[in-house]
Design an enzyme around this catalytic site. Structure first.
Site, PDB file in Angstrom:
ATOM      1  N   TYR A  76       0.841  -1.287  -0.022  1.00 51.37           N
ATOM      2  CA  TYR A  76       0.167   0.261  -0.010  1.00 51.37           C
ATOM      3  C   TYR A  76       1.042   1.404   0.017  1.00 51.37           C
ATOM      4  CZ  TYR A  76      -3.924   2.860   1.132  1.00 51.37           C
ATOM      5  OH  TYR A  76      -5.179   3.755   0.975  1.00 51.37           O
ATOM      6  N   ASN A 175     -20.807  -2.929  -6.318  1.00 50.54           N
ATOM      7  CA  ASN A 175     -21.311  -3.269  -4.851  1.00 50.54           C
ATOM      8  C   ASN A 175     -20.355  -3.241  -3.862  1.00 50.54           C
ATOM      9  OD1 ASN A 175     -19.611  -5.107  -6.185  1.00 50.54           O
ATOM     10  ND2 ASN A 175     -20.434  -6.841  -4.977  1.00 50.54           N
ATOM     11  N   VAL A 178     -17.426   1.849  -1.270  1.00 54.10           N
ATOM     12  CA  VAL A 178     -17.348   3.175  -2.194  1.00 54.10           C
ATOM     13  C   VAL A 178     -18.421   2.993  -3.176  1.00 54.10           C
ATOM     14  CG1 VAL A 178     -16.226   4.499  -3.576  1.00 54.10           C
ATOM     15  CG2 VAL A 178     -14.730   3.303  -1.910  1.00 54.10           C
ATOM     16  N   ARG A 198     -19.255  -8.038 -10.953  1.00 51.27           N
ATOM     17  CA  ARG A 198     -19.067  -9.080 -11.441  1.00 51.27           C
ATOM     18  C   ARG A 198     -20.274 -10.131 -11.750  1.00 51.27           C
ATOM     19  NH1 ARG A 198     -13.593 -11.360  -9.126  1.00 51.27           N
ATOM     20  NH2 ARG A 198     -14.455 -10.801  -7.173  1.00 51.27           N
ATOM     21  N   ASP A 199     -20.108 -10.846 -12.716  1.00 56.66           N
ATOM     22  CA  ASP A 199     -21.360 -11.743 -12.995  1.00 56.66           C
ATOM     23  C   ASP A 199     -21.133 -12.817 -11.854  1.00 56.66           C
ATOM     24  OD1 ASP A 199     -23.572 -12.876 -14.279  1.00 56.66           O
ATOM     25  OD2 ASP A 199     -22.388 -14.074 -15.680  1.00 56.66           O
ATOM     26  N   TYR A 264      -9.299   4.730  -8.758  1.00 55.24           N
ATOM     27  CA  TYR A 264      -9.011   4.750  -7.372  1.00 55.24           C
ATOM     28  C   TYR A 264      -8.761   3.407  -6.798  1.00 55.24           C
ATOM     29  CZ  TYR A 264     -13.851   2.976  -6.415  1.00 55.24           C
ATOM     30  OH  TYR A 264     -15.106   2.532  -6.552  1.00 55.24           O
ATOM     31  N   GLY A 265      -9.017   2.430  -7.626  1.00 53.97           N
ATOM     32  CA  GLY A 265      -8.385   1.129  -6.845  1.00 53.97           C
ATOM     33  C   GLY A 265      -8.189   0.123  -8.062  1.00 53.97           C
ATOM     34  N   GLY A 266      -7.635  -1.029  -7.575  1.00 48.09           N
ATOM     35  CA  GLY A 266      -6.977  -1.791  -8.658  1.00 48.09           C
ATOM     36  C   GLY A 266      -7.348  -3.320  -8.059  1.00 48.09           C
ATOM     37  N   VAL A 291      -7.632   9.395  -1.554  1.00 48.36           N
ATOM     38  CA  VAL A 291      -8.267  10.024  -0.260  1.00 48.36           C
ATOM     39  C   VAL A 291      -7.394  10.631   0.873  1.00 48.36           C
ATOM     40  CG1 VAL A 291      -9.109   8.175   1.285  1.00 48.36           C
ATOM     41  CG2 VAL A 291     -10.606  10.535   1.073  1.00 48.36           C
TER      42      VAL A 291
HETATM   43  N1  LIG Z   1      -8.167   5.676  -3.814  1.00 46.73           N
HETATM   44  C1  LIG Z   1      -8.822   5.912  -2.570  1.00 46.73           C
HETATM   45  O1  LIG Z   1      -8.531   7.043  -2.100  1.00 46.73           O
HETATM   46  C2  LIG Z   1      -9.582   4.793  -2.132  1.00 46.73           C
HETATM   47  C3  LIG Z   1     -10.386   4.859  -0.837  1.00 46.73           C
HETATM   48  C4  LIG Z   1     -11.237   3.857  -0.490  1.00 46.73           C
HETATM   49  C5  LIG Z   1     -11.265   2.612  -1.317  1.00 46.73           C
HETATM   50  N2  LIG Z   1     -10.207   2.353  -2.364  1.00 46.73           N
HETATM   51  C6  LIG Z   1     -10.210   1.200  -3.042  1.00 46.73           C
HETATM   52  O2  LIG Z   1     -11.678   0.782  -3.379  1.00 46.73           O
HETATM   53  C7  LIG Z   1     -11.857  -0.462  -3.722  1.00 46.73           C
HETATM   54  C8  LIG Z   1     -13.016  -0.774  -3.211  1.00 46.73           C
HETATM   55  O3  LIG Z   1     -12.968  -0.565  -1.561  1.00 46.73           O
HETATM   56  P1  LIG Z   1     -14.214  -0.872  -0.797  1.00 46.73           P
HETATM   57  O4  LIG Z   1     -13.610  -0.842   0.697  1.00 46.73           O
HETATM   58  O5  LIG Z   1     -15.290  -0.101  -1.199  1.00 46.73           O
HETATM   59  O6  LIG Z   1     -14.267  -2.466  -1.177  1.00 46.73           O
HETATM   60  P2  LIG Z   1     -15.177  -3.643  -0.530  1.00 46.73           P
HETATM   61  O7  LIG Z   1     -16.531  -2.914  -0.111  1.00 46.73           O
HETATM   62  O8  LIG Z   1     -14.434  -4.408   0.374  1.00 46.73           O
HETATM   63  O9  LIG Z   1     -15.516  -4.396  -1.836  1.00 46.73           O
HETATM   64  C9  LIG Z   1     -14.766  -4.878  -2.490  1.00 46.73           C
HETATM   65  C10 LIG Z   1     -14.977  -4.971  -4.100  1.00 46.73           C
HETATM   66  O10 LIG Z   1     -14.030  -5.333  -4.746  1.00 46.73           O
HETATM   67  C11 LIG Z   1     -14.444  -6.361  -5.837  1.00 46.73           C
HETATM   68  N3  LIG Z   1     -13.578  -7.175  -6.115  1.00 46.73           N
HETATM   69  C12 LIG Z   1     -12.888  -8.088  -5.394  1.00 46.73           C
HETATM   70  N4  LIG Z   1     -11.868  -8.710  -5.983  1.00 46.73           N
HETATM   71  C13 LIG Z   1     -11.918  -8.516  -7.363  1.00 46.73           C
HETATM   72  C14 LIG Z   1     -11.433  -8.751  -8.595  1.00 46.73           C
HETATM   73  N5  LIG Z   1     -10.262  -9.881  -8.277  1.00 46.73           N
HETATM   74  N6  LIG Z   1     -11.813  -8.368  -9.660  1.00 46.73           N
HETATM   75  C15 LIG Z   1     -12.824  -7.253  -9.749  1.00 46.73           C
HETATM   76  N7  LIG Z   1     -13.484  -7.004  -8.562  1.00 46.73           N
HETATM   77  C16 LIG Z   1     -13.333  -7.504  -7.469  1.00 46.73           C
HETATM   78  C17 LIG Z   1     -15.769  -6.985  -5.175  1.00 46.73           C
HETATM   79  O11 LIG Z   1     -16.553  -7.475  -6.009  1.00 46.73           O
HETATM   80  P3  LIG Z   1     -17.310  -8.842  -5.990  1.00 46.73           P
HETATM   81  O12 LIG Z   1     -18.474  -8.792  -5.111  1.00 46.73           O
HETATM   82  O13 LIG Z   1     -17.689  -9.287  -7.171  1.00 46.73           O
HETATM   83  O14 LIG Z   1     -16.150  -9.775  -5.054  1.00 46.73           O
HETATM   84  C18 LIG Z   1     -16.260  -5.512  -4.525  1.00 46.73           C
HETATM   85  O15 LIG Z   1     -17.103  -4.767  -5.250  1.00 46.73           O
HETATM   86  C19 LIG Z   1     -10.598  -0.972  -3.119  1.00 46.73           C
HETATM   87  O16 LIG Z   1      -9.607  -1.289  -4.194  1.00 46.73           O
HETATM   88  C20 LIG Z   1     -10.035   0.166  -2.157  1.00 46.73           C
HETATM   89  O17 LIG Z   1      -8.608  -0.106  -2.228  1.00 46.73           O
HETATM   90  C21 LIG Z   1      -9.604   3.475  -2.729  1.00 46.73           C
END
Ligand SMILES: NC(=O)c1ccc[n+]([C@@H]2O[C@H](COP(=O)([O-])OP(=O)(O)OC[C@H]3O[C@@H](n4cnc5c(N)ncnc54)[C@H](OP(=O)(O)O)[C@@H]3O)[C@@H](O)[C@H]2O)c1
Length: 368
Positions: A76, A175, A178, A198-199, A264-266, A291
């Site tokens: 990170y 879903n 965020v 995702r399906d 914002y995410g990968g 953020v």
């Molecule tokens: N840049 C920033 O400031 C910032 C701030 C907050 C969060 N983020 C990023 O935003 C993303 C979401 O965070 P969150 O806390 O909202 O997540 P979360 O609620 O934990 O949910 C995870 C999400 O990722 C999907 N996912 C998991 N593995 C995947 C894969 N291999 N390919 C595609 N999708 C996948 C899940 O979909 P399924 O239900 O299909 O598994 C779900 O939609 C993360 O990458 C996090 O690091 C970034």
């Protein structure tokens, strides 16, 4: 000197504190690596001497976010010195304050203003400058998950494109926490959302859930093979990408000329795949958002203003927290394992004791 309950249960053992310090439970890692291997539950001594500027805190609940997992893995943008306690956000109650502390008082609920301070623990002390007061009217789950994901959604929606009524946002990982916040903040502003998930086997449940939050359209990544679906969707001014890889090549098909793509995410762990034609013929603008950087570069007053807006939406029932699966801190390994299984639609929430667990369960029941 503050004296919370002088006893604390760590697993089955009861630890008795003395007057100047006491023992708390904390998850800890001493090396970066696989969270299922490097994390352990430990005891730590917390000083009762708050001096002029510190506060004593009882943690209530803290989620397991993807960024926490990445931080433990050492991949990170923030690398806390080791050994470290994970946890980038959480809700705490102020037990006592140092002699010069004015921004919070005993009994207040607070979140942490600095990133990755380590919230997966039962008690801690912090500088009063590292906490922000949160209204007690906000339910516990919403308070424990308000620091990172709702502000990320808020900033991405307000700071990149001047969205007008009926404008369209397209997002993947719709879903996610965020994604759920994006849907709800957009709906509160009369902006439309095209949401890609995702399906999955339980697709109808997820579509129904996101629609109940205000999603205008929900499609799956498999729908990109269906021309009639793509042609029926409105084109977006703003694209929000948390997946990267091929998912982006698909998503830009649903974006307008000169629209903006914010990454914002990968989650796919793949590089961003953008067709050259999207840049040349559509002139799509690509940028990123973090953020933590926004928090560093903007004043506490601006941050409080944003949190007030989010708090108002929560109080008005327009911004619900993500669905959570609560797990006691002592069972954190279960939460870590579940957090890395896909398709769950639920965020793991570490709950610090059984009494708080009862409140969390009641909130979950009330939201059903
Ligand atoms: N840049 C920033 O400031 C910032 C701030 C907050 C969060 N983020 C990023 O935003 C993303 C979401 O965070 P969150 O806390 O909202 O997540 P979360 O609620 O934990 O949910 C995870 C999400 O990722 C999907 N996912 C998991 N593995 C995947 C894969 N291999 N390919 C595609 N999708 C996948 C899940 O979909 P399924 O239900 O299909 O598994 C779900 O939609 C993360 O990458 C996090 O690091 C970034």
């Amino acid at each position: 000197m503050f004296l919370p309950s002088r006893t604390h249960h760590l697993g089955r053992r009861m630890i008795v504190s003395n007057a100047s310090s006491w023992t708390a439970a904390a998850v800890r890692y001493s090396e970066n690596g696989d969270p299922e291997k490097v994390l352990e539950l430990t005891e730590e001594s917390v000083s009762g001497d708050l001096g002029e500027g510190n506060v004593a805190l009882k943690l209530l609940a803290a989620p397991v976010n993807p960024a926490d997992i990445n931080t433990i893995q050492g991949v990170y943008g923030i690398k806390p010195p080791l050994p470290a306690t994970p946890g980038g956000e959480g809700l705490a109650e102020v037990l006592d304050v140092g002699t010069h502390v004015r921004n919070v008082q005993k009994g207040d609920r607070v979140i942490f203003s600095a990133p990755m301070l380590g919230t997966w623990r039962t008690y801690t002390t912090a500088s009063a400058t590292q906490v922000l007061k949160i209204s007690k009217e906000i339910p516990l789950i919403a308070g424990a998950t308000i620091t990172i994901n709702p502000p990320t959604a808020f900033r991405m929606l307000y700071d990149f494109v001047g969205l007008r009524k009926n404008d369209v946002i397209v997002q993947n990982a719709a879903n996610s926490a965020v994604g759920q916040a994006v849907i709800q903040i957009a709906a509160a502003n009369n902006w439309r959302t095209v949401n890609i998930i995702r399906d999955r086997p339980n697709k109808a449940d997820t579509v129904q859930f996101l629609s109940s939050l205000g999603a205008t359209h929900v499609i799956t990544d498999a729908d990109f093979k269906r021309k009639e679906v793509l042609q029926s969707l409105p084109k977006a001014q703003l694209g929000l990408n948390a997946v990267s890889g091929k998912a982006v090549a698909d998503m830009v098909k649903l974006m307008n000329d000169r629209s903006t793509l914010v990454t914002y995410g990968g989650m796919s762990k793949q590089p961003l795949l953008i067709p050259t034609t999207a840049l040349i013929f559509k002139d799509i603008i690509c940028c990123g958002f973090w953020v933590s950087r926004w928090n560093d570069e903007n004043s506490t007053e601006e941050r409080i203003e944003m949190l007030d807006s989010l708090t108002s939406l929560i109080k008005d029932g327009k911004l619900k927290p993500p669905q959570v699966e609560p797990v006691l801190l002592k069972d954190f390994k279960q939460a870590i394992q579940r957090s890395q299984e896909g398709f769950s639609n639920r965020k793991q929430l570490l709950v610090m004791d059984e009494q708080i667990m009862t409140t969390v369960q009641q909130e979950i029941e009330a939201n059903r």
